[in-house]
Each structure stands twice: as structure tokens, then as C-alpha cells.
Write an enzyme that holds these catalytic residues in place. Structure first.
Site, PDB file in Angstrom:
ATOM      1  N   GLY A 178      39.270  24.545  31.829  1.00 43.01           N
ATOM      2  CA  GLY A 178      40.599  24.606  32.432  1.00 43.01           C
ATOM      3  C   GLY A 178      41.126  23.212  32.730  1.00 43.01           C
ATOM      4  O   GLY A 178      40.378  22.227  32.721  1.00 43.01           O
ATOM      5  N   GLN A 179      42.431  23.132  33.039  1.00 40.75           N
ATOM      6  CA  GLN A 179      43.040  21.803  33.231  1.00 40.75           C
ATOM      7  C   GLN A 179      42.500  21.087  34.466  1.00 40.75           C
ATOM      8  O   GLN A 179      42.306  19.865  34.451  1.00 40.75           O
ATOM      9  CB  GLN A 179      44.562  21.887  33.263  1.00 40.75           C
ATOM     10  CG  GLN A 179      45.161  22.776  34.321  1.00 40.75           C
ATOM     11  CD  GLN A 179      46.665  22.581  34.489  1.00 40.75           C
ATOM     12  OE1 GLN A 179      47.243  21.596  34.054  1.00 40.75           O
ATOM     13  NE2 GLN A 179      47.320  23.529  35.162  1.00 40.75           N
ATOM     14  N   ASP A 212      29.877  32.794  32.466  1.00 36.84           N
ATOM     15  CA  ASP A 212      31.010  33.691  32.710  1.00 36.84           C
ATOM     16  C   ASP A 212      30.821  34.256  34.114  1.00 36.84           C
ATOM     17  O   ASP A 212      29.904  35.053  34.341  1.00 36.84           O
ATOM     18  CB  ASP A 212      31.022  34.801  31.654  1.00 36.84           C
ATOM     19  CG  ASP A 212      32.223  35.725  31.802  1.00 36.84           C
ATOM     20  OD1 ASP A 212      32.710  35.889  32.946  1.00 36.84           O
ATOM     21  OD2 ASP A 212      32.657  36.296  30.790  1.00 36.84           O
ATOM     22  N   ILE A 213      31.666  33.829  35.043  1.00 36.45           N
ATOM     23  CA  ILE A 213      31.428  34.204  36.450  1.00 36.45           C
ATOM     24  C   ILE A 213      31.654  35.698  36.682  1.00 36.45           C
ATOM     25  O   ILE A 213      31.294  36.211  37.732  1.00 36.45           O
ATOM     26  CB  ILE A 213      32.262  33.348  37.444  1.00 36.45           C
ATOM     27  CG1 ILE A 213      33.770  33.567  37.264  1.00 36.45           C
ATOM     28  CG2 ILE A 213      31.888  31.870  37.355  1.00 36.45           C
ATOM     29  CD1 ILE A 213      34.594  33.118  38.474  1.00 36.45           C
ATOM     30  N   TYR A 255      41.566  33.586  36.473  1.00 36.60           N
ATOM     31  CA  TYR A 255      42.529  34.207  35.560  1.00 36.60           C
ATOM     32  C   TYR A 255      43.904  33.743  36.038  1.00 36.60           C
ATOM     33  O   TYR A 255      44.336  34.093  37.140  1.00 36.60           O
ATOM     34  CB  TYR A 255      42.410  35.738  35.626  1.00 36.60           C
ATOM     35  CG  TYR A 255      43.306  36.409  34.634  1.00 36.60           C
ATOM     36  CD1 TYR A 255      42.872  36.675  33.337  1.00 36.60           C
ATOM     37  CD2 TYR A 255      44.608  36.759  34.974  1.00 36.60           C
ATOM     38  CE1 TYR A 255      43.720  37.269  32.404  1.00 36.60           C
ATOM     39  CE2 TYR A 255      45.455  37.342  34.050  1.00 36.60           C
ATOM     40  CZ  TYR A 255      44.996  37.598  32.768  1.00 36.60           C
ATOM     41  OH  TYR A 255      45.834  38.175  31.846  1.00 36.60           O
ATOM     42  N   THR A 285      45.799  29.610  45.849  1.00 34.14           N
ATOM     43  CA  THR A 285      47.173  29.404  45.407  1.00 34.14           C
ATOM     44  C   THR A 285      48.212  29.632  46.507  1.00 34.14           C
ATOM     45  O   THR A 285      47.977  30.410  47.451  1.00 34.14           O
ATOM     46  CB  THR A 285      47.459  30.377  44.236  1.00 34.14           C
ATOM     47  OG1 THR A 285      48.838  30.364  43.923  1.00 34.14           O
ATOM     48  CG2 THR A 285      47.089  31.812  44.589  1.00 34.14           C
ATOM     49  N   TYR A 319      48.771  38.662  40.543  1.00 37.28           N
ATOM     50  CA  TYR A 319      47.975  37.425  40.533  1.00 37.28           C
ATOM     51  C   TYR A 319      47.694  36.985  41.976  1.00 37.28           C
ATOM     52  O   TYR A 319      46.541  36.729  42.349  1.00 37.28           O
ATOM     53  CB  TYR A 319      48.736  36.337  39.761  1.00 37.28           C
ATOM     54  CG  TYR A 319      48.167  34.945  39.932  1.00 37.28           C
ATOM     55  CD1 TYR A 319      46.990  34.558  39.298  1.00 37.28           C
ATOM     56  CD2 TYR A 319      48.821  33.999  40.742  1.00 37.28           C
ATOM     57  CE1 TYR A 319      46.477  33.269  39.465  1.00 37.28           C
ATOM     58  CE2 TYR A 319      48.314  32.721  40.907  1.00 37.28           C
ATOM     59  CZ  TYR A 319      47.141  32.365  40.274  1.00 37.28           C
ATOM     60  OH  TYR A 319      46.636  31.087  40.449  1.00 37.28           O
ATOM     61  N   TRP A 371      51.768  24.859  41.770  1.00 42.09           N
ATOM     62  CA  TRP A 371      52.487  24.315  40.613  1.00 42.09           C
ATOM     63  C   TRP A 371      51.685  23.196  39.918  1.00 42.09           C
ATOM     64  O   TRP A 371      52.168  22.068  39.757  1.00 42.09           O
ATOM     65  CB  TRP A 371      53.862  23.794  41.046  1.00 42.09           C
ATOM     66  CG  TRP A 371      54.793  24.795  41.666  1.00 42.09           C
ATOM     67  CD1 TRP A 371      54.488  25.993  42.250  1.00 42.09           C
ATOM     68  CD2 TRP A 371      56.229  24.672  41.773  1.00 42.09           C
ATOM     69  NE1 TRP A 371      55.619  26.620  42.712  1.00 42.09           N
ATOM     70  CE2 TRP A 371      56.701  25.830  42.430  1.00 42.09           C
ATOM     71  CE3 TRP A 371      57.147  23.703  41.395  1.00 42.09           C
ATOM     72  CZ2 TRP A 371      58.059  26.031  42.709  1.00 42.09           C
ATOM     73  CZ3 TRP A 371      58.497  23.909  41.686  1.00 42.09           C
ATOM     74  CH2 TRP A 371      58.944  25.054  42.317  1.00 42.09           C
TER      75      TRP A 371
HETATM   76  N1  LIG Z   1      48.038  26.455  37.326  1.00 37.91           N
HETATM   77  C1  LIG Z   1      48.699  26.496  38.487  1.00 37.91           C
HETATM   78  O1  LIG Z   1      49.905  26.263  38.566  1.00 37.91           O
HETATM   79  C2  LIG Z   1      47.939  26.808  39.760  1.00 37.91           C
HETATM   80  C3  LIG Z   1      48.643  26.770  40.977  1.00 37.91           C
HETATM   81  C4  LIG Z   1      47.921  27.013  42.159  1.00 37.91           C
HETATM   82  C5  LIG Z   1      46.573  27.298  42.108  1.00 37.91           C
HETATM   83  N2  LIG Z   1      45.932  27.349  40.892  1.00 37.91           N
HETATM   84  C6  LIG Z   1      44.512  27.647  40.878  1.00 37.91           C
HETATM   85  O2  LIG Z   1      43.839  26.456  40.492  1.00 37.91           O
HETATM   86  C7  LIG Z   1      42.635  26.785  39.804  1.00 37.91           C
HETATM   87  C8  LIG Z   1      42.551  25.992  38.497  1.00 37.91           C
HETATM   88  O3  LIG Z   1      43.684  26.378  37.710  1.00 37.91           O
HETATM   89  P1  LIG Z   1      43.977  25.741  36.287  1.00 37.91           P
HETATM   90  O4  LIG Z   1      45.424  25.460  36.261  1.00 37.91           O
HETATM   91  O5  LIG Z   1      42.994  24.668  35.981  1.00 37.91           O
HETATM   92  O6  LIG Z   1      43.699  27.011  35.380  1.00 37.91           O
HETATM   93  P2  LIG Z   1      43.325  27.098  33.838  1.00 37.91           P
HETATM   94  O7  LIG Z   1      43.716  25.857  33.137  1.00 37.91           O
HETATM   95  O8  LIG Z   1      43.847  28.409  33.376  1.00 37.91           O
HETATM   96  O9  LIG Z   1      41.731  27.137  33.894  1.00 37.91           O
HETATM   97  C9  LIG Z   1      41.014  28.259  34.290  1.00 37.91           C
HETATM   98  C10 LIG Z   1      39.729  28.254  33.470  1.00 37.91           C
HETATM   99  O10 LIG Z   1      38.910  29.350  33.936  1.00 37.91           O
HETATM  100  C11 LIG Z   1      38.315  29.913  32.783  1.00 37.91           C
HETATM  101  N3  LIG Z   1      37.863  31.278  33.040  1.00 37.91           N
HETATM  102  C12 LIG Z   1      38.575  32.431  33.015  1.00 37.91           C
HETATM  103  N4  LIG Z   1      37.763  33.476  33.263  1.00 37.91           N
HETATM  104  C13 LIG Z   1      36.525  32.973  33.445  1.00 37.91           C
HETATM  105  C14 LIG Z   1      35.272  33.549  33.718  1.00 37.91           C
HETATM  106  N5  LIG Z   1      35.120  34.874  33.815  1.00 37.91           N
HETATM  107  N6  LIG Z   1      34.183  32.741  33.832  1.00 37.91           N
HETATM  108  C15 LIG Z   1      34.300  31.396  33.701  1.00 37.91           C
HETATM  109  N7  LIG Z   1      35.466  30.790  33.422  1.00 37.91           N
HETATM  110  C16 LIG Z   1      36.570  31.569  33.303  1.00 37.91           C
HETATM  111  C17 LIG Z   1      39.407  29.874  31.737  1.00 37.91           C
HETATM  112  O11 LIG Z   1      38.853  30.048  30.454  1.00 37.91           O
HETATM  113  P3  LIG Z   1      39.717  30.796  29.321  1.00 37.91           P
HETATM  114  O12 LIG Z   1      41.011  30.065  29.247  1.00 37.91           O
HETATM  115  O13 LIG Z   1      38.842  30.663  28.132  1.00 37.91           O
HETATM  116  O14 LIG Z   1      39.890  32.207  29.805  1.00 37.91           O
HETATM  117  C18 LIG Z   1      39.968  28.478  31.973  1.00 37.91           C
HETATM  118  O15 LIG Z   1      39.260  27.522  31.211  1.00 37.91           O
HETATM  119  C19 LIG Z   1      42.644  28.296  39.639  1.00 37.91           C
HETATM  120  O16 LIG Z   1      41.866  28.871  40.663  1.00 37.91           O
HETATM  121  C20 LIG Z   1      44.084  28.683  39.848  1.00 37.91           C
HETATM  122  O17 LIG Z   1      44.220  29.993  40.368  1.00 37.91           O
HETATM  123  C21 LIG Z   1      46.583  27.101  39.723  1.00 37.91           C
END
Ligand SMILES: NC(=O)c1ccc[n+]([C@@H]2O[C@H](COP(=O)([O-])OP(=O)(O)OC[C@H]3O[C@@H](n4cnc5c(N)ncnc54)[C@H](OP(=O)(O)O)[C@@H]3O)[C@@H](O)[C@H]2O)c1
Length: 287
Positions: free
Chosen positions: A12-13, A40-41, A65, A105, A129, A154
């Protein structure tokens, strides 16, 4: 002895940003990054066998997710990863005395508050979500004493798919953009959030609990896009049309600005959102 840290969701990012910054460090912190194919958690037996074999001081859960639109149509997977898997992860952290740093979030709030949200404000998520992420938080609080829940908002970075990268490619194509002015929040760079996470591990202050972490200030999606567009001299601002709302199957909070005071009391290095957006756009344009 080194501090051992497990990071889940390594593709993930946020996890990629952490990895790029801190995999090699001079603070004697040893990171292990595992992507979904490695851990896979949502598979409880895999979590069990992994935690039976390994011992960590911290687990940073970046696995989630995150497809907000899809979660509305088919919420099962969102609950499986953001709630049930987090419950199991918390149980194994409890068993192995691992401190869990979990990312949550701004979408746990309903957005009706006029001022920035405090950590203790009433949660009331308005989409699947947000509900799945809140349930994950609830399990952690029931199971663990030693945890950090960091609510961010964001997120964008130079990695993966995110809003900043999408807008840059649309601007490069010369597309016209309809951007909403009706939701406010704070764009937050994964880099800034990674530095905060790292500081929690490094200082070992362990003032556990929930923390809001976003950049400073507030934006609408429209002002966010205007900020990105300033890097493109040949792209006219008249191509960016402010609109009230989009056609979407998901309700999003009108206000999801987070009050950062608690994070600022332990971390004094938070940037204004525009500064961080500018830094990431510059990096992306050099790539
Ligand atoms: N993006 C936002 O704007 C935002 C805002 C507030 C909070 N957050 C939170 O910040 C955190 C990081 O977000 P992010 O933006 O880095 O998200 P992301 O880029 O979507 O990364 C999430 C990663 O988790 C992986 N993943 C999904 N299901 C999994 C599982 N069962 N076991 C292990 N890995 C799994 C995904 O793999 P696949 O892609 O292969 O499924 C992906 O690589 C998350 O908790 C998110 O809820 C995000």
C-alpha cells in the site's frame, strides 16, 4: 537490543512510504514489511502461525480495504479486512505483547460538526467503509491496552493510486475537471504520517490511545485540486469547475477536518497541507 517492527499491507502507499524512508535507519529499529501475499491478515490461521514463530515490539497495521465506493456495494470484504482481521491481529498482539499501531480514518465521523473533530468526539460513520473501520477500532480497544489508533485523512503519496496522481494525469491530458466544494477535510501526505508513526516507535513514549493525524489547515477537494494545478502553467484554472456534489453511491462526511492538538503535543513537526502537496507534486513531476 534492536526494536523489532512488523508492517502489514506492505504494497500500500503508506507502507511503501514508510519502507522507503525507514527500512534502513540509524536508530536500531529493525523493520519487516509483509505484503498480502506474505501475510494475509484476514486468514486467522496464517496470523496464528506467523505470530507463533516471530516476536515483534510493534506491529504497524497498514493493511486495509480502502475502496470506499466498492465497500458500499459489497461491504463483506471491507468488514473482513477492516474489522474481523483487525480483531484477530489485536488478539495476536495481545498474546505476544506487541504494541499495535493501527491506521484509521476521518470517516468514522458523520461530518455534521462545525469545528475540527477531537479524538473523543462521538463517532457515527455514514458509509460502510467508515463503519468497518470503526468496528476495527472498537475491537482493538476491547482487546488491547497497548495500542495507538491513528486517524488520518485524505492520504496521498508518490506511490500507488491516489487523488494527487489521478488529478495530475487528468491535467496532463488537458481534461476539464468537476470538483466538489461541499466537503472539507485535510489532505495528508503519507510521508508526514510515516514520520509521525516512526517518531512514536523511536521515542518509545508509549502514551497509548487514539490520535488524529493530518496536515495542518483545511481544504475542500476544489482547493486541493487548485493547489495541484498551480504546478501546470499551461493548464487554465477555468478548466476546474467547482460543483456542489458528485453523483455517487457513497455519502461522505461534509466536514472531516481533524483537530491535531494531541499529536502536536508529542510530535512538533507537522506541515501545512499545501506545503506537503507541493512537495509531492514536485517529486511526481520529476519522475
Ligand atoms: N487512502 C486514504 O485516503 C486514507 C485516509 C484515511 C485513512 N486511511 C487508512 O490508512 C491506511 C493505509 O491506507 P493506504 O492509503 O496506504 O491504502 P492502500 O494503498 O489501499 O494500501 C492498503 C494495502 O493493504 C493491502 N491489503 C488489503 N487486504 C489485505 C489483507 N487481507 N492482508 C494484508 N494486506 C491487505 C492492500 O493490498 P491489495 O491492494 O493487494 O488488496 C494494499 O496493499 C488504511 O488503514 C486506510 O484505511 C487511508
Amino acid at each position: 537490543m534492536s526494536t523489532k517492527v512488523l508492517v502489514t499491507g506492505a504494497n500500500g502507499q503508506l507502507a511503501k512510504t514508510l519502507k522507503n524512508l525507514f527500512l534502513s535507519n540509524s536508530d536500531n529499529i529493525e523493520f519487516t514489511f509483509l505484503d498480502k501475499s506474505e501475510l494475509d491478515i484476514s486468514i486467522k490461521d496464517d496470523l496464528a502461525s506467523y505470530f507463533n514463530k516471530h516476536n515483534y515490539d510493534y506491529c504497524v497495521n497498514c493493511a486495509a480495504y480502502t475502496n470506499v465506493d466498492q465497500a458500499e456495494i459489497a461491504p463483506d470484504l471491507a468488514y473482513k479486512v477492516n474489522a474481523e482481521a483487525v480483531k484477530h491481529l489485536a488478539q495476536y498482539c495481545e498474546k505476544t505483547k506487541t504494541i499495535l499501531i493501527h491506521i484509521s480514518t476521518d470517516y468514522v465521523f458523520d461530518g455534521t460538526k462545525k469545528e475540527p473533530y477531537l479524538e473523543g468526539d462521538t463517532t457515527n460513520p455514514i458509509n460502510e467503509y467508515g463503519k468497518s473501520k470503526l468496528l476495527g477500532e472498537t475491537y482493538i480497544q476491547e482487546i488491547l491496552k497497548d495500542y495507538f489508533i491513528i486517524r488520518s485523512s485524505w492520504l496521498y503519496s508518490t506511490y500507488g493510486k491516489n487523488f494527487v496522481k489521478t488529478i495530475i494525469s487528468k491535467i496532463k491530458e488537458g481534461d476539464k475537471l468537476n470538483i466538489t466544494t461541499s466537503q472539507k477535510g485535510t489532505p495528508t501526505s503519507c510521508l508526514d504520517l510515516s514520520k509521525f508513526i516512526y517518531s512514536l516507535i523511536k521515542t518509545k513514549e508509549n502514551k497509548f490511545g487514539i490520535y488524529n493525524f493530518s496536515a495542518l489547515g483545511e481544504a475542500t477537494w476544489y482547493s486541493f485540486v487548485i493547489c495541484i494545478s498551480k504546478h501546470f502553467k499551461n493548464y487554465s484554472k477555468t478548466n476546474i469547475l467547482p460543483v456542489e456534489s458528485y453523483d455517487s453511491n457513497v455519502i461522505r462526511p461534509i466536514n472531516s477536518v481533524l483537530n491535531n492538538d494531541k499529536a502536536q503535543a508529542v510530535f512538533n513537526n507537522i506541515n501545512n497541507w499545501e506545503r506537503s502537496v507541493n512537495e509531492v507534486v514536485v517529486k511526481l513531476l520529476k519522475k
